[in-house]
Write an enzyme that holds these catalytic residues in place. Structure first.
Site, short mmCIF file in Angstrom:
data_model
loop_
_atom_site.label_atom_id
_atom_site.label_comp_id
_atom_site.label_asym_id
_atom_site.label_seq_id
_atom_site.Cartn_x
_atom_site.Cartn_y
_atom_site.Cartn_z
N GLY A 134 36.05 47.49 19.85
CA GLY A 134 34.65 47.92 19.66
C GLY A 134 33.68 46.76 19.56
O GLY A 134 32.48 46.94 19.74
N CYS A 153 29.07 45.48 18.56
CA CYS A 153 28.24 46.69 18.55
C CYS A 153 28.81 47.76 17.62
O CYS A 153 28.13 48.25 16.73
CB CYS A 153 28.13 47.22 19.97
SG CYS A 153 27.14 48.70 20.10
N LYS A 166 22.50 51.34 12.64
CA LYS A 166 21.73 52.58 12.81
C LYS A 166 22.12 53.62 11.78
O LYS A 166 21.32 54.44 11.36
CB LYS A 166 21.89 53.14 14.23
CG LYS A 166 20.90 52.56 15.21
CD LYS A 166 21.06 51.10 15.32
CE LYS A 166 20.15 50.24 15.99
NZ LYS A 166 20.51 48.85 16.12
N ALA A 178 42.36 34.37 22.85
CA ALA A 178 42.77 33.94 24.19
C ALA A 178 42.15 32.59 24.54
O ALA A 178 40.99 32.32 24.21
CB ALA A 178 42.33 34.99 25.20
N GLY A 212 12.62 38.98 14.92
CA GLY A 212 13.04 39.66 16.15
C GLY A 212 13.54 41.06 15.79
O GLY A 212 13.42 41.49 14.64
N TYR A 213 14.19 41.74 16.76
CA TYR A 213 14.55 43.13 16.48
C TYR A 213 15.64 43.26 15.42
O TYR A 213 15.59 44.18 14.59
CB TYR A 213 14.87 43.90 17.77
CG TYR A 213 16.31 43.86 18.21
CD1 TYR A 213 17.21 44.85 17.81
CD2 TYR A 213 16.78 42.84 19.04
CE1 TYR A 213 18.54 44.82 18.22
CE2 TYR A 213 18.10 42.80 19.45
CZ TYR A 213 18.98 43.79 19.04
OH TYR A 213 20.28 43.74 19.43
N ILE A 214 16.59 42.31 15.36
CA ILE A 214 17.66 42.43 14.36
C ILE A 214 17.07 42.23 12.96
O ILE A 214 17.36 42.99 12.03
CB ILE A 214 18.81 41.45 14.66
CG1 ILE A 214 19.53 41.89 15.94
CG2 ILE A 214 19.80 41.37 13.48
CD1 ILE A 214 20.72 41.05 16.36
N ALA A 273 24.03 46.15 24.21
CA ALA A 273 25.29 46.85 24.49
C ALA A 273 25.23 47.62 25.81
O ALA A 273 26.19 47.63 26.57
CB ALA A 273 25.59 47.80 23.34
N HIS A 331 8.73 72.74 26.53
CA HIS A 331 7.71 72.72 25.47
C HIS A 331 8.23 73.44 24.24
O HIS A 331 8.88 74.47 24.39
CB HIS A 331 6.44 73.40 25.98
CG HIS A 331 5.38 73.49 24.92
ND1 HIS A 331 4.63 72.40 24.54
CD2 HIS A 331 4.98 74.54 24.15
CE1 HIS A 331 3.79 72.78 23.58
NE2 HIS A 331 3.98 74.06 23.32
P1 FAD Z 1 30.84 41.83 21.73
O1 FAD Z 1 30.51 43.20 21.34
O2 FAD Z 1 30.31 40.72 20.89
O3 FAD Z 1 32.43 41.72 21.78
C1 FAD Z 1 33.07 40.53 22.04
C2 FAD Z 1 34.50 40.62 21.53
O4 FAD Z 1 35.22 39.49 22.02
C3 FAD Z 1 34.61 40.57 20.03
O5 FAD Z 1 35.31 41.71 19.56
C4 FAD Z 1 35.38 39.26 19.73
O6 FAD Z 1 36.29 39.40 18.66
C5 FAD Z 1 36.14 39.06 21.04
N1 FAD Z 1 36.48 37.66 21.33
C6 FAD Z 1 35.63 36.59 21.42
N2 FAD Z 1 36.31 35.48 21.80
C7 FAD Z 1 37.61 35.86 21.96
C8 FAD Z 1 38.79 35.17 22.35
N3 FAD Z 1 38.78 33.89 22.67
N4 FAD Z 1 39.94 35.87 22.39
C9 FAD Z 1 39.98 37.19 22.06
N5 FAD Z 1 38.89 37.88 21.70
C10 FAD Z 1 37.72 37.24 21.66
N6 FAD Z 1 22.62 46.25 21.18
C11 FAD Z 1 22.08 47.40 21.64
O7 FAD Z 1 22.13 47.67 22.85
N7 FAD Z 1 21.49 48.30 20.79
C12 FAD Z 1 21.40 48.07 19.46
O8 FAD Z 1 20.86 48.89 18.73
C13 FAD Z 1 21.96 46.86 18.95
N8 FAD Z 1 21.92 46.59 17.62
C14 FAD Z 1 22.49 45.45 17.15
C15 FAD Z 1 22.43 45.20 15.78
C16 FAD Z 1 23.00 44.04 15.27
C17 FAD Z 1 22.93 43.79 13.79
C18 FAD Z 1 23.65 43.13 16.15
C19 FAD Z 1 24.29 41.87 15.62
C20 FAD Z 1 23.70 43.37 17.51
C21 FAD Z 1 23.13 44.53 18.02
N9 FAD Z 1 23.13 44.81 19.39
C22 FAD Z 1 22.57 45.97 19.86
C23 FAD Z 1 23.72 43.86 20.36
C24 FAD Z 1 25.11 44.33 20.79
O9 FAD Z 1 25.93 44.45 19.66
C25 FAD Z 1 25.70 43.32 21.78
O10 FAD Z 1 24.80 43.13 22.84
C26 FAD Z 1 27.02 43.83 22.33
O11 FAD Z 1 27.96 44.05 21.32
C27 FAD Z 1 27.57 42.82 23.34
O12 FAD Z 1 28.76 43.30 23.86
P2 FAD Z 1 29.87 42.33 24.45
O13 FAD Z 1 30.93 43.23 24.98
O14 FAD Z 1 29.24 41.36 25.36
O15 FAD Z 1 30.41 41.47 23.22
#
Ligand code: FAD
Length: 471
Positions: free
Chosen positions: A47, A50, A59, A122, A189-191, A327, A450
Site C-alpha cells: 500500500g 498513500c 483523510k 531491493a 503546501g497541501y500536506i 497517488a 438535480h
Molecule cells: P509510495 O506510495 O511512496 O510507495 C513506495 C514503496 O516503495 C514504499 O512502500 C517503500 O517501502 C517501497 N520501497 C522504497 N525503496 C525500496 C527498496 N529499495 N526496496 C523495496 N521497497 C522499497 N496523493 C494523492 O493523490 N492524494 C492525497 O490525498 C494524498 N495525500 C497525501 C498525504 C500525505 C500526508 C502524504 C505524505 C502523501 C499524500 N499523497 C497524496 C501522495 C501519495 O501518497 C504519493 O504520491 C503516492 O503514495 C506515491 O506512490 P508511489 O507508488 O510512487 O510510492
C-alpha cells in the site's frame, strides 16, 4: 550488528516490481492480469505511503475532525447536539482500522492474481538482477523486466532534522497518541495545510510558517483567500516570508526559530511538523542504480512516454519520476508501465492530472488556471458559479466556495477550479471533459441531476457565455 546472509537463493520472474505503493501494486496487478509472472518487493507494508501513512489515514482523520463544524451546522438548523468529549485514541484506532481493511483487501487481490510478494529492500546487482535483503536473509531475483516504484521521502530542513520526537514528519503526526495543544507547521503546501485543517479542528492551536510570500503557491490567490476566510482559525497565525532556521527547547515545549524580512521570531509548539516537500533522492540512492544504465536527472528517474528508463528493460513510475507526486498519477503510470512491459502498445498520454486538497472548504483544480490561460490565449472566457446559489449546497447548509471554468475564445474548456464541500468529487467530471476535449456546449447540454453539486459546473459553463439560469 553483523548481518549474516543465510543461503543464497535465486528466483526468476517475467516482471519484478520494486515498491508496493499505488504505482507498484497497480503495476503488479495489471502485469498479472496480462499473464506475466510477477514478483512484488517492498521493505514495508503493501500500500506504500498513500495507504499506510498518507492519503488514507490523513483523510480519515480529516473526516473525524469535521464534527466541530457539523455541530455548528446542526445548531443553525435547530438540532441541539453537543460534543462532550472526543476520545482521540478511539479515533486513531478507527483510522487504523480503515487502513487495515484496505490493506487486507489489497492483500487478497494480490494473492488472487498469483503475485509473489517478497519482503525486503531491493538493490540492483546488474540490469537483470536485484538482491532483496531482509534481516538475515537475502535472495537474488532475475527479471526480464523491472518497474521501479520506490516513491519519495519527506524533505528535511538542515538544522531542523527529524528526531521523531518533537520534530516530526507527516508520518509521525498521523500516529500521535494525543491531540497536541500547540503545533507549528513548517510548510504551507497541501500536506501542511491538510494537517493544519484537521488539528485545528481537534482543538490544537496551529501556527503555519511559510518561506514564500503566501501559502499554497500552486493555487490561485482567490482560492487561498476563500480558504482563509471560511476555514478554521489557523488563518490568524500564518507567518509568510518566514524561513525556519533553528529551534530550541523550553521546558516541555519546542520553539521554532524563523527569520522574517524584518525580524527573527520564535514560535512555540508541542511539535514542529516539517512538511516542505518530498523527494525520491534518498530512496534512489539505496537502489544502487549505478549497476544499471538507469539515468537520474535533478533527483528523478528519467522516463519516456512509455515509462521506460534509459535501461530498456527497466521502467519507473510514481513519485520517483517527478511531479505531481500524487497517488492517482502513480496508479495510471503503473497501469501503463505493466501494459508496455507485457508487449502492449500503451503510453502515458494523459494531458490532465487533477489535484484535490482536503482543506475546509475543499479545493480541486484541473487544467489551466485563469492566469495561465491569459498567458496562452488572446481571448479567454471565464464563468463562475457560487455555491450560495446552488440548491444542493443550501440543503446541506454549505454556502462557501465556487466553481470557475476557463475556456479559450473558441469556447474550448481549458481549466476548472472548484472550492467547496464536494470539490474533490466534482473534479472528476471536469477532468473527463478536458481529456475529451470538451467545449462549453458539451457540458451545458449534458443533463445534470438535480439537486446536485455538479450542476454548479454546468452553470459555470453557462456563465462563461452569460447564459447562467440561477445567478
Ligand atoms: P509510495 O506510495 O511512496 O510507495 C513506495 C514503496 O516503495 C514504499 O512502500 C517503500 O517501502 C517501497 N520501497 C522504497 N525503496 C525500496 C527498496 N529499495 N526496496 C523495496 N521497497 C522499497 N496523493 C494523492 O493523490 N492524494 C492525497 O490525498 C494524498 N495525500 C497525501 C498525504 C500525505 C500526508 C502524504 C505524505 C502523501 C499524500 N499523497 C497524496 C501522495 C501519495 O501518497 C504519493 O504520491 C503516492 O503514495 C506515491 O506512490 P508511489 O507508488 O510512487 O510510492
Amino acid at each position: 550488528m553483523i548481518k549474516i546472509v543465510v543461503g543464497d537463493i535465486e528466483t526468476s520472474t517475467d516482471l519484478l516490481v520494486i515498491g508496493a505503493g499505488p504505482g507498484g501494486y497497480t503495476a503488479a496487478i495489471r502485469g498479472a492480469q496480462k499473464g506475466l509472472d510477477v514478483v512484488l518487493v517492498d521493505k514495508e507494508k503493501l500500500g506504500g505511503t498513500c495507504l499506510n501513512r498518507g492519503c488514507i489515514p490523513a483523510k480519515a482523520l480529516i473526516h473525524a475532525s469535521k464534527f466541530h463544524k457539523e455541530i455548528q451546522d446542526w445548531h443553525e438548523i435547530g438540532i441541539e447536539a453537543e460534543c462532550e468529549n472526543i476520545d482521540f485514541s478511539k479515533i486513531m484506532s478507527w483510522k487504523d482500522s480503515v487502513v487495515e481493511e484496505l490493506n487486507s483487501g489489497l492483500k487478497h487481490i494480490i494473492e488472487r492474481e498469483g503475485i509473489e510478494v517478497m519482503k525486503g529492500e531491493a538493490r540492483f546487482i546488474d540490469e537483470e538482477t536485484v538482491r532483496v535483503s531482509e534481516e538475515h536473509n537475502a535472495e537474488n531475483v532475475n527479471f526480464d523486466k523491472a518497474i521501479i516504484a520506490t516513491g519519495s521521502r519527506p524533505v528535511e530542513i538542515q538544522g531542523i532534522e527529524f528526531d521523531n520526537d518533537k520534530i516530526i514528519s507527516s508520518r509521525k503526526l498521523l500516529n500521535l497518541d494525543e491531540v497536541p495543544e500547540e503545533l507549528v507547521v513548517v510548510g504551507g503546501g497541501y500536506i501542511g495545510m491538510e494537517a493544519a485543517t484537521k488539528f485545528s479542528k481537534f482543538g490544537t492551536d496551529v501556527k503555519i510558517v511559510e518561506a514564500e510570500e503566501r501559502i499554497l503557491q500552486n493555487f490561485d490567490e482567490d482560492i487561498v483567500d476563500e480558504i482563509k476566510e471560511s476555514g478554521p482559525e489557523y488563518s490568524d497565525e500564518i507567518y509568510t516570508s518566514a524561513k525556519a532556521s533553528g529551534f530550541r527547547y523550553e521546558n516541555d515545549k519546542i520553539l521554532l526559530e524563523a527569520e522574517t524580512e524584518e525580524d527573527e521570531i520564535e514560535i512555540r509548539g508541542d511539535y514542529i511538523l516539517v512538511a516542505v516537500g518530498r523527494t525520491p533522492r534518498p530512496v534512489l540512492d539505496n537502489l544502487d542504480l549505478n549497476n544499471t544504465d538507469v539515468e537520474v536527472k535533478d533527483g528523478f528517474i528519467e522516463v519516456d512516454d512509455k515509462l521506460r528508463t534509459s535501461q530498456e528493460n527497466i521502467f519507473a513510475i510514481g513519485d520517483c519520476i517527478g511531479q505531481p507526486m500524487l497517488a492517482h498519477k502513480a496508479y495510471r503510470e503503473g497501469r501503463v508501465a505493466a501494459e508496455v512491459a507485457s508487449g502492449e502498445a500503451s503510453a502515458f498520454d494523459n494531458q490532465y492530472i487533477p489535484k484535490a486538497m482536503y482543506t475546509d472548504p475543499e479545493v480541486a483544480t484541473v487544467g489551466m488556471s485563469l492566469d495561465e490561460a491569459r498567458k496562452e490565449f488572446d481571448d479567454v472566457l471565464v464563468g463562475e458559479f457560487p455555491f450560495r446559489a446552488s440548491g444542493r449546497s443550501l440543503t446541506i447548509n454549505q454556502e462557501s466556495g465556487f466553481v470557475r471554468v476557463v475556456a479559450s475564445g473558441d469556447e474550448k474548456l481549458q481549466g476548472v477550479q472548484i472550492v467547496g464541500s464536494r470539490a474533490s468529487d466534482m473534479i472528476a467530471e471536469a477532468t473527463l471533459a478536458l481529456e475529451m476535449q470538451a467545449y462549453l456546449d458539451d457540458i451545458i447540454n449534458t443533463i445534470h441531476a438535480h439537486p446536485t453539486f455538479p450542476e454548479a459546473f454546468a452553470e459555470a459553463c453557462e456563465d462563461a457565455r452569460d447564459e447562467a439560469i440561477h445567478i
